[in-house]
Design an enzyme around this catalytic site. Structure first.
Site, short mmCIF file in Angstrom:
data_model
loop_
_atom_site.label_atom_id
_atom_site.label_comp_id
_atom_site.label_asym_id
_atom_site.label_seq_id
_atom_site.Cartn_x
_atom_site.Cartn_y
_atom_site.Cartn_z
N HIS A 1 37.91 114.89 -21.13
CA HIS A 1 36.55 114.37 -20.50
C HIS A 1 36.32 113.74 -19.31
O HIS A 1 35.27 113.97 -18.78
CB HIS A 1 35.65 113.92 -22.22
CG HIS A 1 35.76 112.69 -22.33
ND1 HIS A 1 36.71 111.87 -23.04
CD2 HIS A 1 35.47 111.63 -21.75
CE1 HIS A 1 36.82 110.84 -23.19
NE2 HIS A 1 35.53 110.05 -22.49
N LYS B 1 60.10 107.14 -25.98
CA LYS B 1 59.52 108.12 -26.61
C LYS B 1 59.75 107.67 -28.25
O LYS B 1 60.65 107.60 -28.33
CB LYS B 1 58.47 109.49 -26.47
CG LYS B 1 57.82 109.67 -26.59
CD LYS B 1 57.00 109.70 -24.93
CE LYS B 1 55.73 109.86 -25.96
NZ LYS B 1 54.64 109.72 -24.21
N GLY C 1 41.31 121.92 -23.93
CA GLY C 1 41.43 119.80 -24.61
C GLY C 1 40.36 118.89 -23.35
O GLY C 1 40.89 118.52 -21.87
N VAL C 2 39.38 118.93 -24.28
CA VAL C 2 38.30 117.50 -23.51
C VAL C 2 38.57 116.43 -24.35
O VAL C 2 37.22 115.78 -24.83
CB VAL C 2 36.63 118.46 -23.43
CG1 VAL C 2 37.26 119.05 -21.58
CG2 VAL C 2 36.42 119.34 -24.43
N GLY C 3 39.60 116.04 -24.95
CA GLY C 3 39.44 114.99 -25.79
C GLY C 3 39.91 113.37 -25.15
O GLY C 3 38.97 113.23 -23.88
#
Length: 363
Positions: free
Chosen positions: A197, A91, A191-193
């Site tokens: 979504h 990462k 969280g609907v990023g």
């Protein structure tokens, strides 16, 4: 306190002596001309080149950035192992506000640092980086995935990430309620990023009742504009206390399951896309003690890494979706192992992943 190199001693202690350490390589990158400050952490290459995204975030300190890179890269080793990929875990984090300092010059400089590792690390998108950014990085580094289809890539990996989380939810429903459907279940999505979504779309298509929240009002408006039937909670604290909630899906940043949140959860299942959901070791036992079924985050959110790994071999969406669909079976196998061994699902997943990595080292 620092050592003679100027590196904080607590960072070195983490690297060499703690459970969060054990990393093969950590690279500190700086390009003064572009303002780049980054950390690339390679936790393991036992299964193959380390694969993991690039997070671009305004960390409060360099120490916090290093700690995040270490934790995230370790998580990628386990994620890639459980996804059946021939990749280790890595990462990278870029320090700074992407809305302020992100530029082509900075991304190109970052690409040169990744390229200098000669293929030991393959990068992709993460929080704060997007397909267009990977297109820029790829101009300096061929070990870049998550690129646009126009530039030989697979595009947005959030589609299959959400699909994999949905499979994990279906497996959780099968294990707990004897039926893999979410029809009639109330699911709270925090969280609907990029991922959340898409997850909402799967849930609604399967007949679930959905409640959402997000710190970004525009993200919530996008969902409710398309689906007025979706309910909205004012914040995550209100969401996790929602009466009658069956499943809680953390889909934002990590640490969602903490000493403060776990005691007030109303949901019977936690299954979401966020990385590092357990705030500290021991939280998984607290969940089990409250009879909350936890689908390990790095297992169910592996759809995206399955996609970017496939990009290295010539991307085929149908092939990737078939692999991501297997997250259903993998999640069920973890629940079965947890029951057989008398341990929480998170510990069961760790055991399976660690065994695969250990077997690879012996070959």
């Amino acid at each position: 306190m620092t050592d003679v190199t100027g590196v904080p001693v607590d960072v070195l202690r983490t690297l060499f002596h703690s459970d969060q350490g054990g990393h093969e390589q950590v690279v500190i990158c700086q390009d003064r001309a572009s303002g780049l400050k980054a950390v690339i952490a390679l936790h393991s290459t036992a299964l193959g080149p380390a694969l993991g995204g690039t997070r671009f975030y305004p960390y409060a300190s360099e120490e916090e950035a290093v700690a995040d890179a270490l934790n995230l890269s370790r998580g990628m080793s386990y994620k890639n192992a459980m996804a059946g990929l021939d990749h280790g875990g890595g990462k990278a984090v870029i320090i700074g506000d992407p809305g302020v300092i992100k530029s082509d010059e900075l991304l190109l400089a970052y690409g040169r640092f990744v390229a200098s590792l000669g293929g030991r690390y393959v990068t992709a998108c993460d929080v704060g980086t997007y397909v267009a950014d990977m297109d820029v990085v790829a101009r300096e580094c061929r070990w870049t995935t998550g690129r646009s289809p126009e530039n030989g890539g697979a595009g947005d990996s959030s589609v299959l990430t959400a699909f994999g989380v949905f499979q994990g939810m279906r497996a959780s429903a099968q294990h707990l309620w004897g039926d893999p459907t979410l029809r009639g279940r109330k699911v709270g999505v925090a969280g609907v990023g990029k991922v959340g979504h898409h997850l909402v779309e799967h849930l609604l298509s399967d007949g679930a009742e959905v409640v959402v929240t997000d710190v970004r009002a525009e993200s919530v408006r996008r969902v409710t504009g398309l689906h007025p039937e979706v309910s909205v909670a004012v914040d995550t604290d209100a969401l996790i206390r929602t009466e009658g909630l069956d499943i809680y899906a953390p889909c934002a940043l990590g640490g969602a399951l903490s000493d403060e949140s776990v005691p007030v959860l109303t949901a019977q299942v936690v299954c979401g896309a966020a990385n590092n959901q357990l705030a500290h070791p021991g939280i998984e036992k607290d969940l089990a003690d409250r009879s909350v079924l936890y689908a390990p985050d790095y297992v169910v959110n592996a759809g995206g890494v399955i996609q970017v790994a496939d990009e290295l071999h010539g991307f085929d969406f149908d092939r990737c979706k078939a692999k991501a669909a297997k997250i259903f079976d993998t999640t069920l196998a973890i629940f079965a192992r947890a029951k057989a061994d008398g341990i929480p699902p998170a510990a069961a997943a760790d055991r399976i992943a660690e065994q695969r990595m250990a077997d690879a080292r012996r070959r």
